[in-house]
Design a protein around this motif. Structure first.
Motif, mmCIF file in Angstrom:
data_model
loop_
_atom_site.group_PDB
_atom_site.id
_atom_site.type_symbol
_atom_site.label_atom_id
_atom_site.label_comp_id
_atom_site.label_asym_id
_atom_site.label_seq_id
_atom_site.Cartn_x
_atom_site.Cartn_y
_atom_site.Cartn_z
ATOM 1 N N GLU A 153 40.128 37.074 36.727
ATOM 2 C CA GLU A 153 40.705 38.408 36.822
ATOM 3 C C GLU A 153 41.780 38.457 37.906
ATOM 4 O O GLU A 153 41.731 37.711 38.881
ATOM 5 C CB GLU A 153 39.609 39.434 37.154
ATOM 6 C CG GLU A 153 38.496 39.509 36.121
ATOM 7 C CD GLU A 153 37.421 40.503 36.533
ATOM 8 O OE1 GLU A 153 37.634 41.238 37.529
ATOM 9 O OE2 GLU A 153 36.367 40.534 35.877
ATOM 10 N N ALA A 155 43.616 40.325 41.034
ATOM 11 C CA ALA A 155 43.041 41.100 42.140
ATOM 12 C C ALA A 155 44.148 41.834 42.893
ATOM 13 O O ALA A 155 45.258 41.337 43.038
ATOM 14 C CB ALA A 155 42.284 40.186 43.081
ATOM 15 N N GLU A 156 43.827 43.032 43.371
ATOM 16 C CA GLU A 156 44.758 43.801 44.195
ATOM 17 C C GLU A 156 44.547 43.522 45.671
ATOM 18 O O GLU A 156 45.423 43.778 46.499
ATOM 19 C CB GLU A 156 44.599 45.293 43.899
ATOM 20 C CG GLU A 156 44.948 45.664 42.456
ATOM 21 C CD GLU A 156 44.826 47.155 42.211
ATOM 22 O OE1 GLU A 156 44.517 47.891 43.178
ATOM 23 O OE2 GLU A 156 45.038 47.582 41.068
ATOM 24 N N TYR A 158 41.752 40.807 48.392
ATOM 25 C CA TYR A 158 40.785 39.722 48.334
ATOM 26 C C TYR A 158 40.165 39.489 49.710
ATOM 27 O O TYR A 158 40.678 39.947 50.738
ATOM 28 C CB TYR A 158 41.440 38.428 47.829
ATOM 29 C CG TYR A 158 42.449 37.844 48.790
ATOM 30 C CD1 TYR A 158 42.077 36.907 49.758
ATOM 31 C CD2 TYR A 158 43.787 38.229 48.755
ATOM 32 C CE1 TYR A 158 42.996 36.381 50.651
ATOM 33 C CE2 TYR A 158 44.721 37.714 49.643
ATOM 34 C CZ TYR A 158 44.312 36.790 50.586
ATOM 35 O OH TYR A 158 45.227 36.275 51.476
ATOM 36 N N TYR A 209 37.412 36.258 46.853
ATOM 37 C CA TYR A 209 36.847 37.274 45.963
ATOM 38 C C TYR A 209 37.781 38.470 45.884
ATOM 39 O O TYR A 209 38.301 38.935 46.915
ATOM 40 C CB TYR A 209 35.482 37.737 46.475
ATOM 41 C CG TYR A 209 34.451 36.634 46.578
ATOM 42 C CD1 TYR A 209 33.527 36.417 45.568
ATOM 43 C CD2 TYR A 209 34.398 35.817 47.708
ATOM 44 C CE1 TYR A 209 32.564 35.407 45.676
ATOM 45 C CE2 TYR A 209 33.448 34.810 47.823
ATOM 46 C CZ TYR A 209 32.542 34.608 46.805
ATOM 47 O OH TYR A 209 31.612 33.604 46.919
ATOM 48 N N GLU A 211 38.550 42.572 44.813
ATOM 49 C CA GLU A 211 37.894 43.791 45.281
ATOM 50 C C GLU A 211 36.646 44.150 44.475
ATOM 51 O O GLU A 211 35.763 44.857 44.951
ATOM 52 C CB GLU A 211 38.884 44.966 45.263
ATOM 53 C CG GLU A 211 39.376 45.381 43.882
ATOM 54 C CD GLU A 211 40.516 44.517 43.374
ATOM 55 O OE1 GLU A 211 41.007 44.795 42.266
ATOM 56 O OE2 GLU A 211 40.921 43.574 44.092
ATOM 57 N N THR A 212 36.536 43.635 43.237
ATOM 58 C CA THR A 212 35.353 43.898 42.415
ATOM 59 C C THR A 212 34.302 42.804 42.548
ATOM 60 O O THR A 212 33.253 42.865 41.904
ATOM 61 C CB THR A 212 35.752 44.032 40.933
ATOM 62 O OG1 THR A 212 36.296 42.781 40.474
ATOM 63 C CG2 THR A 212 36.777 45.146 40.741
ATOM 64 N N GLY A 213 34.574 41.812 43.390
ATOM 65 C CA GLY A 213 33.644 40.709 43.552
ATOM 66 C C GLY A 213 33.925 39.527 42.655
ATOM 67 O O GLY A 213 33.204 38.520 42.703
ATOM 68 N N SER A 214 34.960 39.628 41.810
ATOM 69 C CA SER A 214 35.313 38.515 40.935
ATOM 70 C C SER A 214 35.901 37.369 41.754
ATOM 71 O O SER A 214 36.516 37.573 42.802
ATOM 72 C CB SER A 214 36.321 38.959 39.877
ATOM 73 O OG SER A 214 37.512 39.431 40.489
#
Length: 301
Positions: A153, A155-156, A158, A209, A211-214
């Motif tokens: 994904e 990310a915006e 990390y 990682y 912001e959603t943990g991805s």
């Protein structure tokens, strides 16, 4: 980097052929307890059988020896502590051959078989007149081809941290599906093996990682010598902060080893994301691919 965690059991005996079942049973059962499959434990036991039988044949007077079985996380190592210096290691050369037309060749046949039953072997001097012959058999693991591969994904933002075993396993799967295999260590084909290497201290790692943990990136490293660390990556799956993530992952690796005796970093599988301007080019190795094309793989130090 964590110290390698090991568990060891030992057996003291002497070089009498009547004790052969004891030696093989010790190695086979100990290997199973330490996590090897029945098939791999049997291979290690067969190698032990050939070596022990050889020692009994070539010595005139029985001598005391010790067999150690050590759990190494992703492998089991069997050490023979021997009070002799003339143990024939020539036959353990992968390129060696033997002749079955003379007595010496027949004597060496068992060692030849033993060397092909294990993944690695080592010979070292314990003290004057004593050597250690080590046989190493790795666990069998499923390849990433058998696992579901999640899509990386964007990310915006990390963050960087040391992963859990499950997170590291997921990172390995994503890396194996997003990078050419020329640029990743062979161990990455077996996520479970990487996790065992991580848990036993052979590997260390840092992941990025979103912001959603991805998972959006990662780096893995290991000791390559007393004062050298080899690292793999950085591997980055998010294009948004590719350069920043790469630098922060590398900095995390350096910070982890900053207070250790390590004085050098080496990378033999450089990705495009590696900040190459911070390293020196040592040379390049030409690799022949399956289609017979040649790829030059540089090494940075």
């Amino acid at each position: 980097m964590d110290a390698k965690k090991t568990e060891t059991i030992s057996l003291k005996l002497f070089s009498d052929i009547s004790l052969l079942p004891l030696a093989t049973s010790f190695v086979e059962n100990g290997s199973k307890v330490f996590g090897l499959s029945s098939k791999d434990s049997l291979s290690l036991a067969l190698a032990t059988e050939e070596i022990f039988a050889y020692l009994c044949r070539v010595t005139q007077v029985p001598f005391n020896l010790e067999i150690l079985a050590q759990k190494g996380g992703y492998y089991v190592k069997v050490d023979f502590l021997l009070p002799i210096e003339d143990f024939n290691m020539r036959i353990f050369n992968i390129a060696s051959s033997i002749s079955l037309e003379d007595e010496q060749g027949l004597e060496e046949l068992g060692l030849f078989i033993a060397s092909r039953k294990v993944d690695r072997f080592q010979l070292s001097e314990l003290s004057p007149g004593r050597i250690i012959l080590s046989l190493i058999k790795e666990k069998s693991y499923p390849e990433t081809d058998n696992l579901r591969i999640p899509e990386p994904e964007e990310a915006e933002s990390y963050s960087i941290k040391r992963p859990s075993p499950e997170e590291l396993k997921l990172f390995v799967v994503i890396t194996d599906s997003n990078y050419p295999r020329l640029l990743i260590p062979k161990s990455f084909r077996y996520p479970g093996k990487v996790v065992d290497m991580f848990l036993s201290g052979h590997y260390d790692a840092a992941l990025a990682y979103g912001e959603t943990g991805s998972i959006v990136g990662g780096i893995v490293w290991q000791l390559s010598g007393p004062k050298t660390v080899e690292f793999f990556g950085p591997y980055v799956f998010s294009k948004s902060f590719s350069k920043d993530i790469s630098q922060d992952l590398l900095d995390s690796c350096i910070s982890s080893i900053a207070k250790s005796p390590v004085v050098a970093l080496i990378n033999r599988l450089p990705t495009d994301e590696l900040p190459k301007e911070q390293f020196e080019l040592l040379g390049a190795l030409d690799i022949v691919k399956d289609d017979n094309s040649i790829v030059s793989l540089p090494t940075y130090f």
